[in-house]
Design an enzyme around this catalytic site. Structure first.
Site, short mmCIF file in Angstrom:
data_model
loop_
_atom_site.label_atom_id
_atom_site.label_comp_id
_atom_site.label_asym_id
_atom_site.label_seq_id
_atom_site.Cartn_x
_atom_site.Cartn_y
_atom_site.Cartn_z
N SER A 176 49.86 42.02 49.88
CA SER A 176 49.88 40.57 49.71
C SER A 176 51.04 40.11 48.84
O SER A 176 51.61 39.05 49.08
CB SER A 176 48.56 40.08 49.09
N HIS A 177 51.40 40.88 47.82
CA HIS A 177 52.50 40.53 46.91
C HIS A 177 53.44 41.72 46.82
O HIS A 177 52.98 42.87 46.71
CB HIS A 177 51.98 40.19 45.51
N ASN A 178 54.73 41.44 46.80
CA ASN A 178 55.72 42.50 46.66
C ASN A 178 56.93 41.93 45.93
O ASN A 178 57.56 40.98 46.42
CB ASN A 178 56.13 43.04 48.03
N THR A 214 50.89 44.73 45.57
CA THR A 214 49.44 44.83 45.60
C THR A 214 49.03 45.24 47.01
O THR A 214 49.54 44.71 47.99
CB THR A 214 48.75 43.53 45.20
#
Length: 343
Positions: A92-94, A106
């Protein structure tokens, strides 16, 4: 943005009304007619300030698990590695951060999936020189609700910001097939029309009132943490974010974690595991309007807690930021492709 825009964003970040005419209710709270409220929200979405309006779900309650992962990647491989990480539908987040462990993401996968094998495969494909897995050991705060008041989240003094509910264990009844259908529909970006839930309820094969009751029940069961808008930080004026990582004595973790979580600018606060090359055990996410404000907040946290051993890892690039989509089959497709001998 003017004060009415900020008022609307405060309301819909915290909890978007699960009622047939939500824009009327939001407009009343912001002192606007329904049509004017909807037009403002459309404009804020068009400007990129509002990312999406949808359900925010508790992954463990749905039978998934999440973790933070850090990889050490050579500078000339970062773009390729970021593309590989982004290709996993559970990421979802990078972000790229200013540390030798320079890629942080994540990852959410079904509970029955093999986390270590998945991370190992992503690391191998990315040509990472090192990887560390940081599951959540203890949660002190989670709540990305940007305080849009001037001097709000950026204030360096401690002060409680409204938090989301703590994570809950799946209840005994588990997740039904009907729940899965509701989750798949509620995680979609809400259409910006006067009666936005009509089409969603039809997709679920339910009357609108029944659909909204069942959505509310998911909140009461702790499966949906909230139904709300998420904002793009930079477009909303929060141009800097730092992951503050802290070395806290074991006997002080509970006390210090709660103090750190009380700062308005801290949106996430967790205890995570340590490694021989990583002694930091408390992680805090901080959002502010400038890098200098982030640094000031971190210094204030250090002063308030007495913790002197810390680092601030600033994000230098955002490679991906979106919500995980549950029950779509995409994660399982990735695993069949990359975690088999043929892959």
């Amino acid at each position: 943005m003017d004060e009415r825009d900020r008022s609307i964003l405060r309301v819909i970040q915290e909890s978007f009304p699960l009622i047939p005419d939500p824009f009327r209710a939001i407009g009343e709270m912001a002192g606007l007619a329904e049509d004017l409220c909807l037009e403002r929200i459309k404009r804020l979405k068009g400007r990129g300030i509002i990312r999406e309006i949808s359900g925010i779900f508790e992954s463990r309650g749905l039978g998934y698990r999440s973790t933070l992962v850090a990889m050490k990647v050579r500078s000339d491989h970062i773009e390729r590695a970021a593309w590989i990480v982004n290709s996993h539908p559970g990421v979802s987040h990078n972000y790229e951060r200013d540390h030798e462990y320079n890629i942080w993401f994540t990852l959410t996968i079904p509970s029955e999936s093999n986390l270590e094998e998945t991370v190992g495969r992503i690391s191998e494909l990315s040509c990472a020189e090192g990887v560390r897995i940081f599951p959540n050991l203890r949660l002190f705060k989670i709540g990305v609700i940007l305080d849009l008041d001037e001097g709000g989240m950026t204030g360096s003094e401690p002060g409680l910001m409204k938090r989301e509910a703590l994570r809950v264990e799946p209840n005994e009844e588990g997740i039904s097939d009907e729940d899965r259908v509701l989750v798949r529909i509620l995680q979609k970006d809400l259409p910006l029309v006067p009666a936005p839930f009509i089409d969603l309820s039809r997709e679920a094969g339910l009357e609108e009132g029944v659909f909204l009751q069942k959505a509310q029940a998911l909140k009461e069961r702790g499966i949906m943490r909230r139904y709300a808008a998420t904002l793009r930080h930079r477009e909303a004026g929060f141009l800097a974010n730092a992951m503050g990582v802290w070395i806290v004595p074991e006997e002080r973790i509970e006390e210090v974690g709660r103090k750190m979580a009380s700062f308005r600018a801290v949106t996430h606060c967790y205890q995570r595991p340590t490694y021989p090359d990583w002694p930091y055990n408390i992680f805090t996410m901080i959002h502010a309007r400038t890098k200098e404000e982030c640094e000031g907040i971190i210094k204030a946290i250090s002063k308030e807690t007495g913790v002197k051993d810390y680092r601030a890892l600033f994000s230098t690039r955002e490679f991906k930021k979106q919500r995980v989509r549950y029950f779509t089959g995409e994660i399982e497709d990735w695993e069949r492709r990359w975690l088999t001998k043929e892959g």
